[in-house]
Design a protein around this motif. Structure first.
Motif, short mmCIF file in Angstrom:
data_model
loop_
_atom_site.label_atom_id
_atom_site.label_comp_id
_atom_site.label_asym_id
_atom_site.label_seq_id
_atom_site.Cartn_x
_atom_site.Cartn_y
_atom_site.Cartn_z
N GLY A 62 -48.81 -21.40 37.15
CA GLY A 62 -48.22 -20.30 36.33
C GLY A 62 -46.48 -20.03 35.43
N LYS A 63 -45.46 -21.10 36.50
CA LYS A 63 -44.08 -20.89 36.07
C LYS A 63 -44.13 -21.57 34.72
CE LYS A 63 -42.84 -21.51 41.09
NZ LYS A 63 -41.89 -22.03 41.67
N PHE A 64 -45.41 -22.31 34.36
CA PHE A 64 -45.00 -23.37 33.25
C PHE A 64 -45.04 -22.65 32.23
CE2 PHE A 64 -47.54 -25.93 30.26
CZ PHE A 64 -46.51 -26.13 29.80
N LYS A 71 -43.25 -16.71 25.07
CA LYS A 71 -42.54 -17.39 23.28
C LYS A 71 -43.63 -17.73 22.15
CE LYS A 71 -39.19 -19.60 26.23
NZ LYS A 71 -39.17 -18.69 27.73
N VAL A 72 -45.08 -18.18 22.63
CA VAL A 72 -45.74 -18.30 21.19
C VAL A 72 -46.62 -17.27 21.24
CG1 VAL A 72 -48.35 -18.57 21.25
CG2 VAL A 72 -47.16 -20.34 22.76
N MET A 101 -33.79 -24.11 23.28
CA MET A 101 -32.67 -24.40 23.74
C MET A 101 -32.54 -24.05 25.13
SD MET A 101 -28.78 -22.67 23.63
CE MET A 101 -28.79 -21.06 24.61
N VAL A 102 -33.18 -23.24 25.74
CA VAL A 102 -33.82 -22.38 26.52
C VAL A 102 -34.03 -23.36 28.14
CG1 VAL A 102 -34.35 -20.16 28.39
CG2 VAL A 102 -32.73 -20.05 26.28
N THR A 103 -35.75 -23.52 26.64
CA THR A 103 -36.70 -23.85 27.26
C THR A 103 -36.20 -25.86 27.51
OG1 THR A 103 -38.26 -23.66 26.11
CG2 THR A 103 -39.21 -25.45 26.59
N ALA A 109 -33.18 -28.90 33.90
CA ALA A 109 -33.19 -27.90 35.80
C ALA A 109 -34.60 -28.75 36.34
CB ALA A 109 -32.95 -26.28 35.68
N VAL A 110 -35.54 -28.36 36.05
CA VAL A 110 -36.46 -29.47 36.75
C VAL A 110 -36.62 -30.57 37.25
CG1 VAL A 110 -38.71 -29.72 36.57
CG2 VAL A 110 -38.01 -27.81 35.59
N ASN A 111 -35.66 -30.87 36.20
CA ASN A 111 -35.49 -32.84 36.67
C ASN A 111 -34.33 -32.68 37.90
OD1 ASN A 111 -37.32 -33.58 35.10
ND2 ASN A 111 -35.83 -33.66 33.20
#
Length: 199
Positions: A62-64, A71-72, A101-103, A109-111
């Motif tokens: 869900g977070k993804f 956005k889509v 850019m934000v994506t 951040a995930v990494n």
């Protein structure tokens, strides 16, 4: 798959139908139909988040998918507006560039295991984008009714209704682009440490 994720997937499924009706100008009342689909899709965005928080059904999937679906949906609308001559290309390109850019920052951040919280500017950006889409859909449906001679023609001085609606629509998209840029700058500044810490 839990209910919030099902609603998110449903929102993604609605996007092609939204686009088909939006650009298919030979279909009577196509702006109204597209607007209703957009409204329903936007409502699922509100609903899935509320259910997920209330019943603790927040998942990585869900977070993804939830922000991706948003956005889509919005970008699809804006790109269609450009195709129909209802929005300036540069405004839309600015909005799309910010989202990329934000994506990218979120992926970094995930990494690094960093949690990035939403902020007020991001919410204002989303509201401004949604308002621009809804505003243009409403104005263009009014113009469609004028063209079909279902409501009286109006003008402001030497400007026809179509010119007025085009200008007003671009003011809305321009405002959305402005808030999008500001939120992107705030996002970048607040998370600049991710670039310093990355190798």
């Amino acid at each position: 798959m839990n209910l919030p994720n099902q609603l998110t997937v449903a929102r993604m499924i609605m996007v092609p139908f939204f686009v088909v009706f939006l650009v298919n100008i030979i279909v009577p009342h196509h702006f109204l139909i597209a607007g209703l689909i957009f409204a329903l899709a936007s409502f699922t965005d509100f609903l899935d988040g509320k259910i997920a928080r209330k019943y603790n059904l927040i998942t990585n999937f869900g977070k993804f998918l939830d922000p991706l679906a948003d956005k889509v949906l919005v970008i699809s609308a804006l790109v269609c507006f450009v195709s129909l001559g209802l929005a300036e290309l540069w405004f839309v390109l600015i909005i799309i560039a910010r989202e990329f850019m934000v994506t990218s920052i979120r992926l970094i951040a995930v990494n690094t295991g960093t949690v990035i919280a939403a902020n007020g500017w991001g919410k204002l950006k989303t509201v401004s984008q949604m308002a621009a889409v809804v505003g243009i859909l409403i104005m263009q449906y009014i113009q469609e009714l004028i063209d079909l001679e279902m409501i009286p023609v109006f003008s402001l001085g030497s400007f026809t209704s179509s010119t007025v609606f085009w200008f007003a629509g671009n003011v809305l998209v321009g405002a959305a682009a402005f808030f999008t840029v500001i939120s992107g700058i705030v996002y970048l500044v607040k998370n600049w440490s991710l670039f310093k810490n990355s190798k």
